[in-house]
Each structure stands twice: as C-alpha cells, then as structure tokens.
Design an enzyme around this catalytic site. Structure first.
Site, PDB file in Angstrom:
ATOM      1  N   GLN A  39      -4.627  -1.168   9.634  1.00 28.61           N
ATOM      2  CA  GLN A  39      -4.596  -2.517   9.064  1.00 28.61           C
ATOM      3  C   GLN A  39      -5.221  -3.510  10.045  1.00 28.61           C
ATOM      4  O   GLN A  39      -4.834  -3.570  11.214  1.00 28.61           O
ATOM      5  CB  GLN A  39      -3.129  -2.903   8.759  1.00 28.61           C
ATOM      6  N   LYS A  62       0.844  -1.196   0.000  1.00 23.59           N
ATOM      7  CA  LYS A  62       0.000   0.000   0.000  1.00 23.59           C
ATOM      8  C   LYS A  62       0.881   1.249   0.000  1.00 23.59           C
ATOM      9  O   LYS A  62       0.672   2.171  -0.794  1.00 23.59           O
ATOM     10  CB  LYS A  62      -0.916   0.018   1.239  1.00 23.59           C
ATOM     11  N   ASP A 116     -10.978   3.405   4.328  1.00 25.44           N
ATOM     12  CA  ASP A 116     -11.425   2.008   4.231  1.00 25.44           C
ATOM     13  C   ASP A 116     -12.944   1.930   4.110  1.00 25.44           C
ATOM     14  O   ASP A 116     -13.489   0.876   3.764  1.00 25.44           O
ATOM     15  CB  ASP A 116     -10.987   1.233   5.493  1.00 25.44           C
TER      16      ASP A 116
END
Ligand code: NAP
Length: 294
Positions: free
Chosen positions: A98, A54, A121
C-alpha cells in the site's frame, strides 16, 4: 441532455461475483486457492481503510488474504526482506504494497523488488514495459477499471478521440496505454498543456485523473461524450463534515455528456474488483493455466 450514469458499484459487484465463481472453479478443478498479501506500513488512516476493504473483498471472493501490517518504524531493509519472503512463498500469488510508504523508504526500490509475476498493482517496470509494447502482463487496477467502465457504453472504443488529463505512473499513463491498445486516438494532457478546455472539448471519451476538485467544467465537455472521473477529493461539506467529489464538475458535466461516472460510486469500486481479477490472473499464470477473461 442528462447523461447516463455509469454505475461502477453495480459493475464492480458483478465483476467480484465473476471473480468468486472463477475462484470456486479453480479450487474445485485444480485445488488452487489464489492468495494475495497486502502489505501496510504505518497507521495512515486512509491507507488502513483501503487495506481493510481490499482484504474483505479478497476473503469474500474466496481467496486467501495474507495481511502484513508493519509498524511505521519499519526499515527499508526489513520491508525488502518481507517482499523476498513473499516472493518465495507459493501460497502468495499477488503482492500489493500500500502506497504511500514512509518517506525514508524508497517506494520505487520496493516496487522493483516484487516478483513481476506477483505484481498485482502492475507498477513493476517489467509490467509497465509489457503494457507499453502490447505483451500480456499485469496491468494497474484503476486504469483497468476505467476502460471496463468506458466499454459499458461502447463495446468497441476503436477510433474514439480520447483525452486523458493527468500523466501519473499509477493512473494517467497506464490508462492512456490501455486506451491506445483499444485503438483509441489518445491525447495525454497535464499541467503544462496549453488551452486545456479546448483539448478536452475534442474528446469523445474524456478521462480525468488530476486530483483537483471539480476542475473540469461542463463547457469543456463535448456534447454526448463519455466521461470517466478518477478523482477522489475531500472537500468541506455541510455541518463541518466532509464530502467526496471528483475532478469533474459533475452537475454541469452531466447536462452535456452522454454518459458519466459518479464520484463516489464510479471508478472507485472498480479498483478493488480489478485487484481480484489480477490476483486470479496471477494465480492462473503461475500455475500454467490460461488466465480468465475479464
Ligand atoms: P497525481 O500523481 O498527483 O497526478 C496528477 C496529474 O494531474 C499530474 O499528471 C498533473 O500534471 C495533472 N495536473 C495537475 N494539475 C493540473 C492542471 N491544472 N491541469 C492539467 N493537469 C493537471 O495524481 P494520481 O495519483 O494520478 O491521482 C489523480 C486522482 O485520482 C486523485 O484525486 C486520486 O485520489 C484519484 N485516484 C483514484 C483512484 C480510484 O481508485 N478511484 C485510484 C488512484 C487515484 P503534471 O504531471 O504536469 O504535474
């Protein structure tokens, strides 16, 4: 019939290129450089690889990557304090924590601590709610990637009989909401669905997000259907190595389907590309600019 392969790798590379162009214009015309903070707690090897990929993609797109790696011993209070700091930092337009987090930390509490405007997200209840009532917001990356791939086969998905197998908060439910917003007729199937093969056979568009290797068989698929395989499953391969397979029995399915995503190389690469789009979108919205079209 041999299905057309929906090449997520190439589609994702194009999207990343478009994101990089948009970042360049934003910097040149407005002096804004979008920034994302990716927060990793602990040393989980798979999570470390995701975070590295990422951050690399973020840097390649010309955005700022503010990686925050915290030890596995980090307390919930310490993580929440970091989120508060990132929420307040104007250079940080997107925050991604994460998952999974160590068990002692309440992941939902952490998700809800993120400023919804920076929730790239798309997991914050505000963004989940906005998606479900059709308001603009930040939508989860993998589901967004699924819809973009399906639209490579048909520009309009309106009226398609669609079955989503899986109802997780991160994939199944948001992909179903996005497909509903595209005017599909959506069925959400799960582990308690009766006669799943028959339900799947109804689908012009089938999305599998189950987490079970090659679970959906070729004879569950309608002739000519578009098949999107979200699954990423590690199975034993040759010579003691592992290989990655999806939730769909690919060889069987590609003899029946009209189009299918491979695993790897389908949905997976789209997730990071969509994260870049979300960060760009968040940066634009926070600066009162119109969000770029995806
Ligand atoms: P999850 O939270 O474990 O959810 C799995 C879903 O599948 C659940 O809703 C479950 O139903 C359903 N299911 C399980 N067994 C079933 C059965 N026998 N018949 C019908 N439905 C069944 O998984 P997830 O997080 O959504 O992830 C799904 C897969 O996608 C995994 O392989 C994951 O690695 C992959 N993934 C890929 C990406 C990417 O970037 N490509 C991103 C995220 C996830 P119940 O609700 O009834 O238990």
């Amino acid at each position: 019939m041999t299905a057309r392969i929906i090449d997520g790798k190439t589609a994702a590379a194009e999207l990343r290129g478009k994101a990089a162009d948009a970042v360049h214009r934003l910097r040149r015309d407005q002096g804004i450089v979008p920034g994302i903070a990716v927060v990793l707690v602990g040393e989980d090897p798979a999570s470390s690889v995701y975070v590295r990929n990422k951050s690399k993609a973020v840097a390649e797109a010309g955005m700022h990557a503010f990686d925050r790696k915290l030890p596995a011993s980090t307390s919930e209070a310490e993580l929440l304090a970091l989120i508060a700091e990132l929420n307040a930092d104007p250079a940080v337009n997107g925050i991604l924590v994460q998952l999974p987090l160590p068990k002692r930390i309440d992941a939902q509490k952490v998700i809800e601590a993120i400023d919804p405007a920076k929730d790239v997200d798309g997991f914050h209840p505000i963004n989940v709610g906005r998606l479900s009532i059709g308001l603009p917001g930040l939508v989860p990356c993998t589901p967004m990637g699924c819809v973009l791939l399906a639209k490579m086969i048909r520009a309009s998905l309106a009226g398609l009989e669609t079955v989503v197998v899986g109802r997780s908060n991160i994939v199944g439910k948001p992909v179903a909401q996005l497909l509903l917003a595209e005017n599909c007729t959506v069925t959400i199937a799960h582990s308690k669905t009766s006669d799943l093969p028959a339900v799947c056979r109804r689908a012009d568009l089938l999305v599998a997000a189950i987490g079970k290797p090659e679970f959906v068989r070729g004879d569950w698929i309608k002739q000519g259907a578009t098949v999107i395989d979200v699954g990423i499953n590690r199975v034993p391969g040759e010579g003691g190595k592992h290989r990655i397979v999806g939730d769909i029995a690919y060889a069987e399915a590609s003899r029946v389907a009209g189009a299918i995503t491979p695993v790897p190389g389908g949905v997976g690469p789209m997730t990071i590309a969509c994260l870049l789009l979300n960060t760009l979108r968040a940066a634009c919205m926070q600066n009162g600019l119109p969000p770029p079209q995806s």
